[in-house]
Design a protein around this motif. Structure first.
Motif, PDB file in Angstrom:
ATOM      1  N   THR A  18       0.831  -1.210   0.000  1.00  0.00           N
ATOM      2  CA  THR A  18       0.000   0.000   0.000  1.00  0.00           C
ATOM      3  C   THR A  18       0.864   1.257   0.000  1.00  0.00           C
ATOM      4  OG1 THR A  18      -1.756  -1.164   1.191  1.00  0.00           O
ATOM      5  CG2 THR A  18      -1.806   1.243   1.238  1.00  0.00           C
ATOM      6  N   ASP A  19       1.956   1.234   0.775  1.00  0.00           N
ATOM      7  CA  ASP A  19       2.859   2.386   0.818  1.00  0.00           C
ATOM      8  C   ASP A  19       3.527   2.607  -0.540  1.00  0.00           C
ATOM      9  OD1 ASP A  19       2.269   2.813   3.457  1.00  0.00           O
ATOM     10  OD2 ASP A  19       3.989   1.671   4.209  1.00  0.00           O
TER      11      ASP A  19
ATOM     12  N   LYS B 130       1.058   4.269  -2.821  1.00  0.00           N
ATOM     13  CA  LYS B 130       0.937   5.697  -2.521  1.00  0.00           C
ATOM     14  C   LYS B 130       2.128   6.477  -3.074  1.00  0.00           C
ATOM     15  CE  LYS B 130      -1.843   5.157   1.681  1.00  0.00           C
ATOM     16  NZ  LYS B 130      -1.890   5.319   3.146  1.00  0.00           N
TER      17      LYS B 130
ATOM     18  N   GLU C 122       1.688   6.846  -6.751  1.00  0.00           N
ATOM     19  CA  GLU C 122       0.697   7.880  -7.065  1.00  0.00           C
ATOM     20  C   GLU C 122       1.276   9.282  -6.874  1.00  0.00           C
ATOM     21  OE1 GLU C 122      -2.531   6.949  -4.506  1.00  0.00           O
ATOM     22  OE2 GLU C 122      -3.346   5.359  -5.808  1.00  0.00           O
ATOM     23  N   MET C 123       2.073   9.458  -5.820  1.00  0.00           N
ATOM     24  CA  MET C 123       2.690  10.762  -5.587  1.00  0.00           C
ATOM     25  C   MET C 123       3.685  11.108  -6.687  1.00  0.00           C
ATOM     26  SD  MET C 123       3.350  10.688  -1.467  1.00  0.00           S
ATOM     27  CE  MET C 123       4.119  12.311  -1.475  1.00  0.00           C
TER      28      MET C 123
ATOM     29  N   LEU D 274      -5.553  14.555  -2.000  1.00  0.00           N
ATOM     30  CA  LEU D 274      -5.070  13.170  -1.975  1.00  0.00           C
ATOM     31  C   LEU D 274      -3.546  13.130  -1.920  1.00  0.00           C
ATOM     32  CD1 LEU D 274      -5.592  10.125  -2.162  1.00  0.00           C
ATOM     33  CD2 LEU D 274      -5.604  10.364  -4.667  1.00  0.00           C
TER      34      LEU D 274
ATOM     35  N   GLN E 189      -2.553  13.899   1.585  1.00  0.00           N
ATOM     36  CA  GLN E 189      -2.871  12.780   2.462  1.00  0.00           C
ATOM     37  C   GLN E 189      -1.849  11.648   2.311  1.00  0.00           C
ATOM     38  OE1 GLN E 189      -5.716  12.436   4.831  1.00  0.00           O
ATOM     39  NE2 GLN E 189      -4.050  11.054   5.404  1.00  0.00           N
ATOM     40  N   ASN E 190      -1.451  11.364   1.072  1.00  0.00           N
ATOM     41  CA  ASN E 190      -0.431  10.337   0.836  1.00  0.00           C
ATOM     42  C   ASN E 190       0.903  10.746   1.454  1.00  0.00           C
ATOM     43  OD1 ASN E 190      -2.150   8.636  -0.551  1.00  0.00           O
ATOM     44  ND2 ASN E 190      -1.611   9.455  -2.560  1.00  0.00           N
ATOM     45  N   TYR E 191       1.222  12.025   1.343  1.00  0.00           N
ATOM     46  CA  TYR E 191       2.472  12.522   1.929  1.00  0.00           C
ATOM     47  C   TYR E 191       2.455  12.337   3.445  1.00  0.00           C
ATOM     48  CZ  TYR E 191       6.368  15.705   2.912  1.00  0.00           C
ATOM     49  OH  TYR E 191       7.558  16.235   3.341  1.00  0.00           O
TER      50      TYR E 191
ATOM     51  N   ASP F 209       0.625  10.161   5.159  1.00  0.00           N
ATOM     52  CA  ASP F 209       0.650   8.729   5.471  1.00  0.00           C
ATOM     53  C   ASP F 209       2.071   8.170   5.402  1.00  0.00           C
ATOM     54  OD1 ASP F 209      -2.061   8.797   5.821  1.00  0.00           O
ATOM     55  OD2 ASP F 209      -2.533   8.010   3.821  1.00  0.00           O
TER      56      ASP F 209
END
Length: 342
Positions: free
Chosen positions: A190-191, A194, A197-198, A218, A221-223, A225
């Motif tokens: 999952t990481d 993310k 995606e970033m 988003l 939020q990913n940053y 997380d």
């Protein structure tokens, strides 16, 4: 346009304007121009024109034209057309009369509407000069800013080409890692997703001047997380964003600078004083705030290159239609950004 150049142009304009007007008066007016009344009247009339010109040029135009408030601009022009004869009447027919004993108009049958009409030539003339002057300055500055942005974009693209590792290679590699780890280690998978995606967002979306607000949220939020993952979740942070962002758009990668600064300089392990990040939308505007406790030995980058770049970008995108307040107290650092949504 630099201030020195602008001042020089104004000096040349007024030298020619007043000079030609005085020359025309000396030719067409058949009475002495060297009497006390004539000298004071002429001086007051020049100062009145200066007052109306710069009231329009420095105050009204910047507050209306830049924000496209055309109705207010038109109302203000009519107000100045009435203000011009009002000030002239007080000066010439009251003040100068007490000093010299002479009137400029026959006061026995002077009609206010006729007085406004008779002065409209002078008031409209000086307003047109101020409007033309402001629009010329506005077009000059806009063309300069566009040229500068194009040059900076080309330089950034060139630098990106020099340093670029094929994004497709990175995406494919990360996606491969994600597939391999999906069954055995879903948390790491999952990481990686993310991070992918970033990377995709920074690579492609940053090429656009404006992006959807939901995509920017988003990204933040990913940053957050991944930052939590880096410190095994031992991060005190509260992130609040609107549930429904609709189709609103904001400049790409505008907010990440403030988030990075809050994490870099703020105290992130104090659960009694967490880092607070808030995004709020109301009445077609976005308000972004960060609040964090910091160590007094730390020095913030808010007055460095990053802050200057953000300020310059905001001034170009939203001239006189945004606010960026940075407050550094004895223990807390607060940033509040307010911009219009597109």
């Amino acid at each position: 346009m630099s201030k020195k150049k602008e001042i020089l142009y104004h000096i040349v304009f007024w030298f020619l304007f007043v000079g030609l007007e005085q020359l025309l008066k000396s030719i067409t007016i058949h009475k002495d121009l060297d009497t006390t009344w004539s000298i004071l009247q002429n001086l007051g009339f020049i100062l009145l024109q200066l007052l109306i010109f710069y009231s329009n040029y420095l105050i009204i135009c910047p507050k209306t034209i830049l924000n496209k408030r055309w109705r207010l601009l038109i109302v203000a022009q009519f107000g100045l057309i009435v203000l011009f004869p009002a000030i002239r009447f007080v000066y010439e027919e009251i003040v100068l009369f007490k000093i010299t004993g002479y009137h400029n108009y026959d006061m026995s049958d002077l009609n206010p509407l006729y007085y406004i009409y008779d002065n409209s030539y002078y008031s409209i003339r000086i307003l047109l000069f101020s409007l033309v002057g402001y629009f010329m300055k506005y077009m000059w500055n806009t063309n300069t800013q566009v040229t500068q942005l194009i040059l900076e974009k080309k330089q950034a693209e060139l630098q990106a080409l020099k340093n670029q590792l094929s994004p497709h290679f990175l995406f494919n590699s990360l996606n491969g890692f994600y597939s391999d780890l999906y069954d055995t280690n879903p948390t790491v998978a999952t990481d990686i997703l993310k991070l992918s995606e970033m990377l995709r967002y920074v690579t492609y979306e940053s090429e656009n001047d404006m992006v959807l607000l939901k995509d920017e949220v988003l990204f933040l939020q990913n940053y957050i997380d991944l930052f939590k993952r880096r410190f095994d979740g031992k991060v005190a942070i509260t992130f609040t964003s609107p549930y429904n962002t609709g189709t609103w758009k904001i400049p790409s990668l505008l907010l990440i600078h403030f988030l990075e600064n809050a994490f870099k300089h703020g105290i992130t392990d104090d659960y009694d004083n967490p880092v607070i990040i808030k995004i709020k939308t109301q009445a077609g505007r976005l308000t972004f705030t960060t609040t964090n406790k910091y160590r007094t030995t730390q020095s913030y980058d808010e007055h460095g290159i990053g802050y200057k770049n953000i300020s310059q970008r905001l001034n170009i995108l939203y001239p006189e239609n945004h606010s960026l307040n940075v407050e550094q107290g004895t223990q807390y650092f607060n940033v509040t950004l307010n911009i219009p949504l597109s």
